[in-house]
Design an enzyme around this catalytic site. Sequence first.
Site, PDB file in Angstrom:
ATOM      1  N   SER A 212     -93.018  62.579 -39.084  1.00 18.96           N
ATOM      2  CA  SER A 212     -93.059  62.187 -40.492  1.00 18.96           C
ATOM      3  C   SER A 212     -91.954  62.862 -41.286  1.00 18.96           C
ATOM      4  O   SER A 212     -91.564  64.004 -40.994  1.00 18.96           O
ATOM      5  CB  SER A 212     -94.417  62.575 -41.085  1.00 18.96           C
TER       6      SER A 212
ATOM      7  N   TYR B 280    -100.999  68.007 -43.549  1.00 17.67           N
ATOM      8  CA  TYR B 280    -100.503  66.876 -42.772  1.00 17.67           C
ATOM      9  C   TYR B 280     -99.098  67.159 -42.255  1.00 17.67           C
ATOM     10  O   TYR B 280     -98.796  66.977 -41.071  1.00 17.67           O
ATOM     11  CB  TYR B 280    -100.512  65.616 -43.632  1.00 17.67           C
TER      12      TYR B 280
END
Length: 326
Positions: A129, A156
């Site tokens: 990501s 995250y």
Amino acid sequence: MTSPVIVTGAAGFIGMHTAERLLARGETVIGVDNFTPYYDPALKEARSAKLGAHQGFTLERLDIADHDAFDALVRRSGAKRIIHLAAQAGVRYSIDNPFAYERSNLAGHLSILEAARNNEIEHLVYASSSSVYGDRPLNGEGFKETDPTVSPVSLYAATKRSCELLSQSYAHLYGFPQTGLRFFTVYGPWGRPDMAYFKFSEMIARGEAIEVYGEGKMARDFTYIDDIIDGVIGVFDAPPAKGAHEIYNIGDSQPVGLMDMIASLENALGVTADKIMRPMQPGDVTATYADISRLKAKTGYKPKVMLDEGLKLYARWWREYRGEKG
């Protein structure tokens, strides 16, 4: 006959489109998903049904963190290639549900790596990501893969960077090639309902004002799903050398301000939204901006779909999907 490809997170947004592209070119695909209720499982079921209409697709409903079950699947399938897209997504959700990320992202990724080690996997492509870059201002240049990634601002992001480090260690220790992809704000038909453009569409349809975080000053490198899949398949078809682990940004490389995205969405939907301005939320980043020169050099990757066009394609699908749901 080539071995099947395992795609984890196949009922997810990027997973479904990846599996479809592979099926379209004649690959046999084994989709893996546990249909977690992070968002409406009905959308995941609809994606899965779409894939099920293709010859050559089978679905395995299992949790990738269940290592014994996943390892057994890889062994009996004879698969030698894995595209690992399953993960617990979302920045804000991690504030209240940290252990969902520990299981899906950390234990899940480790389970994939162990299965790859045990079953002589020839290439593992996995999702990382853009969040690993932390909160950085735009300086006229895109984020480069060589930039520091030591200041995650969300759990995250921390789990995604941890997955990259796990992959690096396994590539070094056990020699199977790996490619990590740092995705930058993917959007389009069959997308995730927790993403801003999708949430805004639903709120507008209900006659509600939309909440614009960061006072509308944030910017994102919005990347249309078809362009993303071009990049995924491009690296999938070009594995690194034995024992190598490569990481690539995959984005549009043209960041767009949040208010400009909203204006494009309003145009695509044919409405003007009432807006409530909100401050930045914990874990959010100010901007994302992909330098895609490495991916372009590797695969010829070149995004084709501009945001205005992409949101119109999304809006067309969204209306049809809402109509099907009644």
